[in-house]
Enzyme design. Structure first.
Site, mmCIF file in Angstrom:
data_model
loop_
_atom_site.group_PDB
_atom_site.id
_atom_site.type_symbol
_atom_site.label_atom_id
_atom_site.label_comp_id
_atom_site.label_asym_id
_atom_site.label_seq_id
_atom_site.Cartn_x
_atom_site.Cartn_y
_atom_site.Cartn_z
ATOM 1 N N HIS A 73 50.157 39.837 35.668
ATOM 2 C CA HIS A 73 49.252 40.741 36.370
ATOM 3 C C HIS A 73 50.156 41.723 37.115
ATOM 4 C CE1 HIS A 73 45.644 37.755 36.600
ATOM 5 N NE2 HIS A 73 46.350 37.580 35.497
ATOM 6 N N ARG A 103 44.196 46.694 41.234
ATOM 7 C CA ARG A 103 44.526 47.323 42.509
ATOM 8 C C ARG A 103 45.169 46.299 43.438
ATOM 9 N NH1 ARG A 103 40.109 48.594 47.003
ATOM 10 N NH2 ARG A 103 40.400 46.356 47.205
ATOM 11 N N GLY A 104 44.544 45.115 43.549
ATOM 12 C CA GLY A 104 45.022 44.107 44.495
ATOM 13 C C GLY A 104 44.420 44.329 45.868
ATOM 14 N N ALA A 119 42.749 50.935 40.785
ATOM 15 C CA ALA A 119 43.339 50.424 39.538
ATOM 16 C C ALA A 119 43.317 51.462 38.407
ATOM 17 C CB ALA A 119 42.609 49.155 39.105
ATOM 18 N N HIS A 145 31.819 44.436 42.951
ATOM 19 C CA HIS A 145 32.980 44.249 43.829
ATOM 20 C C HIS A 145 32.530 44.319 45.296
ATOM 21 C CE1 HIS A 145 36.735 45.397 45.947
ATOM 22 N NE2 HIS A 145 37.279 44.587 45.057
ATOM 23 N N LYS A 161 38.426 52.964 34.511
ATOM 24 C CA LYS A 161 39.571 52.170 34.022
ATOM 25 C C LYS A 161 39.546 52.102 32.494
ATOM 26 C CE LYS A 161 38.606 48.572 36.878
ATOM 27 N NZ LYS A 161 38.800 47.389 37.755
ATOM 28 N N GLN A 172 35.559 38.886 37.272
ATOM 29 C CA GLN A 172 35.591 37.963 38.403
ATOM 30 C C GLN A 172 34.733 36.771 37.987
ATOM 31 O OE1 GLN A 172 36.948 36.437 40.710
ATOM 32 N NE2 GLN A 172 37.154 38.214 42.066
ATOM 33 N N GLN A 208 36.831 25.039 49.682
ATOM 34 C CA GLN A 208 37.699 26.164 49.311
ATOM 35 C C GLN A 208 36.956 27.145 48.378
ATOM 36 O OE1 GLN A 208 41.158 24.853 47.181
ATOM 37 N NE2 GLN A 208 42.023 26.901 47.112
ATOM 38 N N PHE A 212 36.509 31.062 49.219
ATOM 39 C CA PHE A 212 37.076 32.013 48.289
ATOM 40 C C PHE A 212 35.979 32.928 47.715
ATOM 41 C CE2 PHE A 212 39.456 32.875 44.234
ATOM 42 C CZ PHE A 212 40.435 33.627 44.858
ATOM 43 N N HIS A 262 38.145 33.286 29.916
ATOM 44 C CA HIS A 262 39.434 33.319 30.628
ATOM 45 C C HIS A 262 39.304 32.325 31.788
ATOM 46 C CE1 HIS A 262 43.070 35.150 32.488
ATOM 47 N NE2 HIS A 262 42.427 35.014 33.636
HETATM 48 P P1 FAD Z 1 39.599 48.676 41.479
HETATM 49 O O1 FAD Z 1 39.115 48.738 40.094
HETATM 50 O O2 FAD Z 1 40.493 49.754 41.972
HETATM 51 O O3 FAD Z 1 38.301 48.592 42.412
HETATM 52 C C1 FAD Z 1 38.406 48.275 43.806
HETATM 53 C C2 FAD Z 1 37.233 48.879 44.587
HETATM 54 O O4 FAD Z 1 37.379 50.312 44.650
HETATM 55 C C3 FAD Z 1 35.863 48.660 43.954
HETATM 56 O O5 FAD Z 1 34.934 48.531 45.004
HETATM 57 C C4 FAD Z 1 35.603 49.937 43.162
HETATM 58 O O6 FAD Z 1 34.213 50.214 43.007
HETATM 59 C C5 FAD Z 1 36.307 50.991 44.009
HETATM 60 N N1 FAD Z 1 36.932 52.036 43.190
HETATM 61 C C6 FAD Z 1 37.667 51.865 42.060
HETATM 62 N N2 FAD Z 1 38.133 53.038 41.587
HETATM 63 C C7 FAD Z 1 37.690 53.986 42.438
HETATM 64 C C8 FAD Z 1 37.859 55.394 42.480
HETATM 65 N N3 FAD Z 1 38.597 56.039 41.553
HETATM 66 N N4 FAD Z 1 37.264 56.071 43.506
HETATM 67 C C9 FAD Z 1 36.536 55.415 44.456
HETATM 68 N N5 FAD Z 1 36.350 54.069 44.449
HETATM 69 C C10 FAD Z 1 36.924 53.359 43.461
HETATM 70 N N6 FAD Z 1 44.593 40.409 42.964
HETATM 71 C C11 FAD Z 1 45.928 40.349 43.161
HETATM 72 O O7 FAD Z 1 46.412 40.754 44.215
HETATM 73 N N7 FAD Z 1 46.767 39.833 42.210
HETATM 74 C C12 FAD Z 1 46.309 39.383 41.022
HETATM 75 O O8 FAD Z 1 47.091 38.927 40.187
HETATM 76 C C13 FAD Z 1 44.908 39.462 40.762
HETATM 77 N N8 FAD Z 1 44.385 39.074 39.583
HETATM 78 C C14 FAD Z 1 43.049 39.268 39.315
HETATM 79 C C15 FAD Z 1 42.553 38.988 38.047
HETATM 80 C C16 FAD Z 1 41.206 39.192 37.749
HETATM 81 C C17 FAD Z 1 40.718 38.921 36.357
HETATM 82 C C18 FAD Z 1 40.321 39.665 38.763
HETATM 83 C C19 FAD Z 1 38.858 39.850 38.474
HETATM 84 C C20 FAD Z 1 40.799 39.933 40.031
HETATM 85 C C21 FAD Z 1 42.167 39.760 40.324
HETATM 86 N N9 FAD Z 1 42.708 40.077 41.573
HETATM 87 C C22 FAD Z 1 44.063 39.982 41.797
HETATM 88 C C23 FAD Z 1 41.829 40.514 42.658
HETATM 89 C C24 FAD Z 1 41.708 42.038 42.716
HETATM 90 O O9 FAD Z 1 42.955 42.610 43.017
HETATM 91 C C25 FAD Z 1 40.679 42.387 43.785
HETATM 92 O O10 FAD Z 1 39.404 42.024 43.351
HETATM 93 C C26 FAD Z 1 40.721 43.812 44.314
HETATM 94 O O11 FAD Z 1 39.890 43.885 45.454
HETATM 95 C C27 FAD Z 1 40.199 44.856 43.326
HETATM 96 O O12 FAD Z 1 41.062 45.043 42.281
HETATM 97 P P2 FAD Z 1 40.582 45.951 41.032
HETATM 98 O O13 FAD Z 1 41.742 46.074 40.150
HETATM 99 O O14 FAD Z 1 39.327 45.454 40.478
HETATM 100 O O15 FAD Z 1 40.334 47.327 41.826
#
Ligand code: FAD
Length: 285
Positions: A73, A103-104, A119, A145, A161, A172, A208, A212, A262
């Site tokens: 990741h 994004r994280g 992201a 989200h 994305k 999720q 937990q 979570f 997954h």
């Molecule tokens: P994004 O897709 O960027 O979305 C985040 C928020 O911003 C959402 O509310 C979305 O609606 C909003 N948003 C997105 N793009 C835009 C834009 N262009 N303009 C305005 N708003 C926008 N976290 C970790 O730290 N490490 C990991 O290894 C990890 N693995 C994961 C694996 C999976 C399968 C999943 C589902 C989650 C994982 N996470 C991990 C958690 C994840 O990082 C969080 O859920 C985080 O809050 C959002 O990441 P995202 O990539 O979905 O973000």
């Protein structure tokens, strides 16, 4: 097992990078047990802000050395373009071909000095820097989200994305199958036809899990919460009930269009194996 899919079934298992030597040894045993099921890949999480950067890579390299595809990741929040460029180069140099791009969430108190906000910007950047070298998976949220201003906005952001070049999505975890089916329908109506693989969280305890789920926006339906609470400290009953419930969920998902599963293994083999054995996805399946 029957299924009605346009994609072949994709199975993957997620680990987090162990922090201790004992954790490393224990994960190797877990990995060997799960490898017998011939997953498509293992994925390894990445701490936002780069906190697990080396451990994620070490874990991925260790998995790949056993001949199994591994996908690190990569979360971008708090990172500069140079940081991400270096990590991508490192992944390329180590023969990695698949990334889960996220994004994280920055740990509370840590201020973002990064060059990425979302992201979709990371997916754009990976494509601009490395072309089609990596298969990119992104996250999807059938139950929305937690920070999204609305379900519609969240879906638009998910589509960004995909438009940026994601090849597949992992959701999720959820226990409401209808939220996933509705999400699939919305994808279809919006011309999104990449595989959307449901993320599956086995149930092994509840305190937990509740905590979570609260944080990540996964809904635990009231009846399920009550049933789990009712078991008190009886771990064995929670696990037996959890395995049966999650097996039924997986069966329903696969029978109605999920392209695979997954598993969030939490670095344990038994809970995931119990579900897959129930589903009769044995080694030679
Ligand atoms: P994004 O897709 O960027 O979305 C985040 C928020 O911003 C959402 O509310 C979305 O609606 C909003 N948003 C997105 N793009 C835009 C834009 N262009 N303009 C305005 N708003 C926008 N976290 C970790 O730290 N490490 C990991 O290894 C990890 N693995 C994961 C694996 C999976 C399968 C999943 C589902 C989650 C994982 N996470 C991990 C958690 C994840 O990082 C969080 O859920 C985080 O809050 C959002 O990441 P995202 O990539 O979905 O973000």
């Amino acid at each position: 097992m029957t299924s009605h899919n346009k994609h072949p079934q994709l199975f993957s298992f997620e680990f987090y990078p162990p922090k201790t030597e004992e954790g490393v040894v224990s994960l190797q045993s877990v990995r060997n047990q799960l490898a017998a099921l011939k997953p498509d890949f293992f994925s390894v999480t990445f701490g936002a802000g780069g906190s697990t950067r080396d451990k994620t890579l070490d874990t991925v390299i260790d998995i790949q050395s056993k001949g199994i595809l591994a996908a690190p990741h990569l979360s971008c929040v708090g990172s500069t373009k140079d940081n991400i460029r270096t990590i991508l180069k490192n992944y390329q140099d180590n023969g990695i071909s698949k990334i889960v791009a996220l994004r994280g969430d920055l740990p509370s108190g840590m201020l973002s000095a990064g060059e990425f906000r979302y992201a979709n910007e990371l997916v754009d950047f990976i494509r601009a820097e490395t072309g089609d070298d990596f298969q990119i998976h992104v996250a999807a949220y059938p139950e929305v989200h937690p920070q999204a201003s609305s379900a519609a906005e969240d879906f638009k952001n998910f589509k960004r994305k995909v438009d940026a070049g994601a090849n597949a999505a992992i959701t999720q975890y959820f226990y409401n199958a209808d939220a996933y089916f509705y999400f699939l329908d919305t994808c279809e109506k919006n011309g999104i036809n990449i595989p959307i693989v449901p993320g599956i969280m086995p149930i092994t305890q509840y305190a937990q899990l509740f905590r979570f789920s609260e944080m990540c926006g996964a809904d635990i339906p009231r009846w399920l919460r009550k049933r789990l609470e009712g078991f008190g400290d009886d771990r064995a009953s929670i696990q037996a009930f959890g395995a049966e419930l999650v097996t039924q969920l997986c069966q329903r998902l696969l029978n109605n269009g999920a392209p695979g599963l997954h598993f969030y293994t939490m670095n344990q083999a038994a809970p995931t194996l119990a579900i897959l054995n129930n589903l009769e996805l044995k080694t030679d399946a």
